[in-house]
Write a protein that holds these residues in place. Structure first.
Motif, short mmCIF file in Angstrom:
data_model
loop_
_atom_site.label_atom_id
_atom_site.label_comp_id
_atom_site.label_asym_id
_atom_site.label_seq_id
_atom_site.Cartn_x
_atom_site.Cartn_y
_atom_site.Cartn_z
N ASN A 220 24.32 25.79 19.54
CA ASN A 220 24.03 26.67 18.41
C ASN A 220 22.53 26.94 18.30
OD1 ASN A 220 26.74 26.76 17.75
ND2 ASN A 220 26.60 25.07 16.28
N GLN A 221 21.72 25.90 18.55
CA GLN A 221 20.26 26.08 18.53
C GLN A 221 19.81 27.08 19.58
OE1 GLN A 221 18.44 22.17 18.91
NE2 GLN A 221 17.71 22.32 16.80
N ASP A 222 20.41 27.00 20.77
CA ASP A 222 20.03 27.87 21.88
C ASP A 222 20.63 29.27 21.77
OD1 ASP A 222 18.67 25.72 22.83
OD2 ASP A 222 20.11 25.23 24.42
N GLY A 223 21.50 29.49 20.79
CA GLY A 223 22.12 30.80 20.64
C GLY A 223 23.19 31.09 21.68
N VAL A 224 23.84 30.04 22.22
CA VAL A 224 24.90 30.24 23.21
C VAL A 224 26.12 30.83 22.50
CG1 VAL A 224 26.44 29.12 24.86
CG2 VAL A 224 24.07 28.34 24.62
N PRO A 225 26.67 31.93 22.98
CA PRO A 225 27.84 32.54 22.31
C PRO A 225 29.03 31.58 22.27
CG PRO A 225 26.88 34.04 23.94
CD PRO A 225 26.23 32.71 24.16
N GLU A 226 29.91 31.82 21.34
CA GLU A 226 31.15 31.03 21.25
C GLU A 226 32.20 31.70 22.12
OE1 GLU A 226 32.25 30.46 17.22
OE2 GLU A 226 30.41 29.38 16.69
N TRP A 227 32.42 31.14 23.29
CA TRP A 227 33.34 31.73 24.25
C TRP A 227 34.79 31.52 23.83
CZ3 TRP A 227 29.75 34.06 26.84
CH2 TRP A 227 28.57 33.41 27.20
N GLU A 228 35.69 32.23 24.51
CA GLU A 228 37.12 31.93 24.36
C GLU A 228 37.41 30.55 24.97
OE1 GLU A 228 39.75 34.93 25.81
OE2 GLU A 228 38.55 36.59 25.01
N ARG A 229 38.58 30.03 24.70
CA ARG A 229 38.92 28.67 25.14
C ARG A 229 38.93 28.52 26.66
NH1 ARG A 229 40.64 25.02 21.54
NH2 ARG A 229 40.98 25.74 19.39
N CYS A 230 39.06 29.64 27.36
CA CYS A 230 39.10 29.54 28.82
C CYS A 230 37.73 29.20 29.43
CB CYS A 230 39.64 30.84 29.44
SG CYS A 230 38.57 32.26 29.15
N ARG A 231 36.68 29.29 28.61
CA ARG A 231 35.34 28.95 29.10
C ARG A 231 34.72 27.88 28.21
NH1 ARG A 231 30.18 33.02 30.24
NH2 ARG A 231 28.69 31.35 30.75
N MET A 232 34.47 26.73 28.79
CA MET A 232 33.90 25.63 28.02
C MET A 232 32.42 25.88 27.78
SD MET A 232 35.87 22.32 29.58
CE MET A 232 37.66 22.22 29.50
N ARG A 233 31.97 25.42 26.59
CA ARG A 233 30.63 25.81 26.12
C ARG A 233 29.57 24.75 26.37
NH1 ARG A 233 28.90 26.54 20.04
NH2 ARG A 233 27.30 28.18 20.17
N THR A 234 29.95 23.47 26.31
CA THR A 234 28.96 22.40 26.39
C THR A 234 29.37 21.35 27.42
OG1 THR A 234 29.98 20.97 24.72
CG2 THR A 234 28.51 22.72 23.92
N ARG A 235 28.42 20.51 27.77
CA ARG A 235 28.70 19.43 28.72
C ARG A 235 29.68 18.43 28.12
NH1 ARG A 235 22.93 18.06 31.73
NH2 ARG A 235 22.15 20.21 31.81
N ARG A 236 29.53 18.12 26.82
CA ARG A 236 30.44 17.16 26.20
C ARG A 236 31.86 17.70 26.15
NH1 ARG A 236 28.73 12.74 23.72
NH2 ARG A 236 30.49 12.79 22.26
N GLU A 237 32.03 19.00 25.91
CA GLU A 237 33.38 19.56 25.94
C GLU A 237 33.97 19.45 27.33
OE1 GLU A 237 35.84 23.76 25.22
OE2 GLU A 237 33.64 23.72 25.05
N ALA A 238 33.16 19.74 28.36
CA ALA A 238 33.65 19.67 29.74
C ALA A 238 34.00 18.23 30.13
CB ALA A 238 32.61 20.24 30.69
N ARG A 239 33.30 17.25 29.54
CA ARG A 239 33.60 15.84 29.84
C ARG A 239 34.74 15.30 28.99
NH1 ARG A 239 27.23 14.88 29.39
NH2 ARG A 239 26.62 15.39 31.54
#
Length: 957
Positions: free
Chosen positions: A199-218
């Protein structure tokens, strides 16, 4: 090249390269300077800095008979995936695939011994759909194998650098949006750790098919950012596909927190841009992939491998099979090479004009003067509509095709120039011939192409050929179609690479390349003359004054002098001249062989040159070869090409950098690419600021003769009023303040104007609006720019204007004698108000031995003091106004220093008077006194005795 004048581009680039080389290698001798210009502007094989234009036919890839729908019916492709890609308008179900795409899909599912999986190497031209050649087989495999047989990701796609990663991630995301069966994760150093950082970096909120963060991917965070406690809850799913670079994969294999990505589920590995993996890097990648497979408990035969490239291989049998087998550690029988094929576009029967027209007649007509493709308000490309251009084209096209064809095409063109060109030029005999030449020859120089087309290669024929290529590349029916005559232009540039000169006075080369008493100059470090095969020596130049000399080094036998190799230490080379002087040491050199041991038959006398004949410098490091760095030539090339590119065909170009011009720059080196972007960005900003300064000087000057006369009149009026006795004390003080201010303004005006006035004037220069404020740019959001582009750009311009002092400081804070700047080019000057009223102190003037010496020094006293002030700027003894402003300067370590008379008080201070006679200011002062006719002994004594005199005090004042 549909929107680009290739010939104008070539001429502009050559002019810039040659002009810069001449400035960078300044010489006093006009004959040598002109010879350098002729050499560097000439043919590339004889030393020219720019190659001929090369033309390559960019023919489309050959299509297969099958579409995705056909493969679905053959049970070779997932019906669900086909429906999804069709719905997303990524690949229409009925559109035929390219041959190499179809073959990649089928070969990936072919049966191999022991159920081994193959390694597929796909080679196809740029823009021929290589990416689809591994996206489609991989997605098909993932759709058909939903369940994981073990932990970890299913596919890893590796790119050599982040720029390529970012582009392909966005592309694959567009493919996968709207479904949840396959997930994607983009993992580079820029990927945020968690939702808070995203959120700080302004990364868009993708659909569920694309993971947004390293912790989500882990599996430690949900897609909406909620933390998962893996002690009380199951870990979240890892992504199916990871796109990263090989450096990040190395880190991932080492980090315990990334162990979750590696397991038996791995099914595919992709190496894009595989031509980069050669030599040591190829060995490192091979070992990295072996470690990856070991970590996933997989054998190479258990995983399908892909390698793609547009330029890999030399069409040698078995070459790519051997390369891929070693790279992927697979048996060569499992490697399948899929080569993309090109095809010609069908053209109808020719319909020639009634009369054959010459190239001169064709180039004399009016053709395209506007882009044929525009960008609409939704940032979508569309074919431009322009009735006026269509009318102009219809009048000229009758020189190429039958007039009836032109009339019918113009009647149905819908005022779209691209359509009119397509519907007429497809019948033009010259276009048919041009297309045949490009198909048969693949690529050839513009000169050779012109000769094939016109049987001559004069200026008109070359321009006519370039025009036909441009028109053919502009001709199309729909904006996304291949043009009628797709082609690419190639141009090669290089930096100067040193100069050598023939020692034979009777050299058979051209006279305009000869120097008096010697032969012709040539490019490089060859030891034989290009024209007469006599011996050569290198040419070197004094970087202080521009004098030139011959230079050489002895061979291993110490009997022959040879040209100086690159990077040779300047202290170890021998400098020579053909002019005798008192005390000169002679060396006899055979002009045929270069022998210096007296055994040659064509010996001539040269003289050693330990000191420059003009400026008398003794420092060998002041002597430079006529050679430049490759990075410098690249910067000049990039900036020159950018200027010649057409502006972005959209109303939004007014608030886009460089008016929306876009240029892609590639490097095969990761380190080179990392440095290239910032360097070219800075180079472009420097050029923009310099252009703005020059435009400000010419269009928005802060001082002119009327201003100076107004100030003089104002001073006279105030002086007259102050002589009146009727003024009150308060009025008298007020007018004295105004008079003092007016005198100061006049002093500033007479030397060019104060920096604050120039900063205000610079805000009126439109070109500065193309700069981006880098500090605020990190917060830019694409959506906001699309919605409020003009407002955002105005905010950006205001921030740039606030930074004008820093931008001007980059150019003028420190003089750069050995670098190109407006100051060194003589286009601008930093002045020091008040120096002209300072006189030579009497105690110094009285020590001068003669009246002539006093008069000479008095004549140059102001210039002498200004030069001393320049040396203070060189030492960084200059401020932008305050410590805070100095610290905000990009190169803050180089300014804000203090200057003491004879002491260095701290690390950020310099001494004005040097401790030894070799200090720059002391040497300069001594040289000035010598030029005034004072003997060397008297000069040394005078400078030493006056170290603490008011001479230096007046200079510092």
């Amino acid at each position: 090249m549909s929107q680009l004048d290739a010939i104008a581009l070539s001429k502009a680039v050559k002019q810039r390269l040659v002009d810069f080389a001449l400035d960078d290698h300044f010489v006093r001798d006009p004959k040598l300077a002109e010879a350098c210009r002729i050499l560097w502007s000439g043919a590339p094989e004889l030393g020219g800095l720019l190659s001929d234009l090369w033309i390559e036919g960019a023919f489309p890839a050959k299509a297969a008979d099958e579409s995705l729908q056909d493969l679905v019916e053959q049970n070779l492709f997932s019906a669900d995936l086909c429906n999804h890609l069709d719905m997303r308008k990524v690949i229409p179900r009925q559109r035929p695939l390219y041959l190499h795409q179809r073959d990649a899909i089928t070969q990936a599912q072919a049966t191999y011994p022991k159920d081994a999986k193959p390694a597929l190497v796909v080679t196809a031209g740029t823009g021929a759909g290589k990416t689809e050649s591994f996206f489609l087989p991989i997605l098909n495999d993932l759709y058909n194998h939903k369940k994981s047989e073990g932990g970890g990701v299913k596919c890893i796609i590796l790119y050599p650098m982040n720029a390529l990663v970012n582009d392909q991630v966005d592309r694959l995301y567009r493919w996968l949006s709207g479904q949840q069966r396959v997930t994607l994760f983009h993992f580079t150093s820029e990927t945020p750790e968690d939702t808070f950082r995203a959120n700080q970096d302004g990364v868009p909120e993708w659909e569920r098919c694309r993971m947004r963060t390293r912790r989500e991917a882990r599996g430690l965070e949900t897609h909406d950012g909620r933390r998962i406690n893996i002690i009380t809850s199951p870990r979240g799913p890892v992504p199916d596909i990871i796109i990263t670079n090989y450096s990040m994969l190395e880190y991932m294999l080492c980090r315990p927190q990334d162990a979750v990505f590696f397991g038996k589920s791995l099914r595919a590995i992709v190496l894009d841009e595989a031509h980069l993996y050669t030599g040591t890097l190829a060995a490192e990648i091979t070992l990295l992939l072996r470690r990856l497979l070991d970590r996933c408990e997989q054998a190479p035969e258990d995983v399908i491998h892909f390698a793609t490239s547009a330029t890999i291989g030399r069409d040698m049998p078995g070459e790519l099979e051997t390369f891929a087998a070693r790279l992927f550690t697979k048996d060569q029988s499992l490697v399948k090479v899929i080569r993309g094929q090109t095809t010609r576009q069908p053209l109808p029967i020719e319909s020639p004009p009634k009369a054959i027209h010459t190239a001169a007649e064709i180039v004399s007509c009016n053709w395209l003067d506007h882009p044929t493709i525009e960008i609409d308000s939704q940032c979508e490309a569309q074919l431009a509509q322009n009735n006026k251009i269509c009318t102009t084209l219809s009048e000229s096209l009758s020189l190429l095709v039958d007039e009836s064809i032109v009339k019918e095409a113009h009647r149905q063109d819908g005022d779209i120039p691209a359509v009119l060109l397509h519907e007429t030029l497809k019948y033009a005999p010259l276009v048919h011939k041009l297309e045949s030449i490009l198909w048969e020859c693949k690529r050839l120089s513009l000169h050779d192409l012109t000769r094939h087309l016109w049987e001559t290669a004069d200026e008109n024929a070359i321009r006519a050929t370039a025009l036909l290529l441009q028109l053919g590349a502009s001709a199309r029916i729909r904006v996304g179609d291949y043009p009628l005559l797709p082609n690419r232009i190639h141009i090669l540039a290089r930096p100067t690479d040193g100069l050598v000169i023939c020692l034979n006075r009777a050299c058979s080369g051209p006279n305009d390349l000869k120097l008096e008493g010697l032969g012709c100059i040539s490019e490089g470090s060859r030891d034989r003359c290009t024209y007469c095969q006599s011996a050569t020596l290198s040419l070197y130049r004094c970087d202080n004054c521009g004098a030139w000399a011959l230079a050489g080094v002895y061979d291993e036998t110490h009997t022959c002098l040879k040209p100086v190799p690159a990077l040779w230490p300047p202290e170890e080379l021998l400098r020579l001249t053909i002019n005798s002087y008192v005390g000169a040491e002679q060396i006899a050199i055979d002009s045929s062989t270069g022998r210096s041991d007296g055994k040659g038959t064509s010996g001539r006398i040269f003289y050693t040159l330990p000191v420059c004949s003009q400026c008398k410098t003794e420092d060998p490091k002041d002597w430079k070869a006529f050679a430049q760095l490759e990075s410098l030539a690249l910067s000049i090339l990039a900036e020159s090409v950018l200027v010649e590119l057409p502006e972005y065909p959209s109303p939004a170009k007014l608030w886009l950098p460089a008016r929306g011009r876009r240029m892609l720059v590639f490097s095969d080196s990761r380190q080179g690419a990392a440095r290239l972007g910032p360097r070219l960005t800075r180079q472009h900003e420097i050029q923009l600021v310099r252009v703005a300064i020059i435009q400000c000087f010419s269009k928005y000057p802060v001082v002119d003769e009327p201003v100076i006369k107004d100030l003089q009149t104002e001073i006279e009026r105030l002086e007259h009023e102050l002589e009146q006795s009727m003024l009150t004390s308060a009025q008298h003080q007020q007018k004295e303040r105004k008079l003092s201010q007016a005198r100061q303004e006049l002093t500033d005006a007479q030397v060019g104007g104060a920096i604050g006035d120039w900063i205000n004037a610079m805000t009126r220069v439109p070109v500065l609006e193309e700069l981006i404020d880098t500090e605020s740019a990190i917060n830019h959001e694409a959506l906001r720019w699309q919605e409020k582009a003009e407002e955002e750009w105005k905010n950006n311009v205001e921030r740039v204007h606030k930074e004008l002092k820093l931008l001007l400081a980059r150019e003028f804070a420190r003089p750069t004698q050995r670098q190109v700047s407006l100051e060194t080019l003589g286009l601008a000057e930093v002045t020091y108000p008040g120096l002209d009223v300072l006189q030579i102190p009497e105690n110094v003037s009285g020590l001068l031995p003669t009246i002539v010496a006093r008069e000479q020094l008095q004549r140059y006293w102001t210039a002498f003091l200004a030069s001393l002030c320049d040396t203070l700027r060189t030492d960084g003894a200059i401020t932008l106004g305050s410590d805070e402003e100095d610290k905000s300067y990009q190169f803050s370590d180089l300014i804000g220093h203090w200057c003491a008379e004879t002491k260095e008080i701290s690390s950020r201070s310099v001494r004005f008077v040097g401790a030894t006679n070799r200090q720059r200011r002391r040497r300069f002062a001594a040289e000035v006194l010598k030029k005034c006719g004072i003997s060397e002994d008297t000069t040394v004594a005078l400078v030493e005795s006056q170290k603490r005199s008011s001479t230096w005090k007046s200079a510092k004042t």
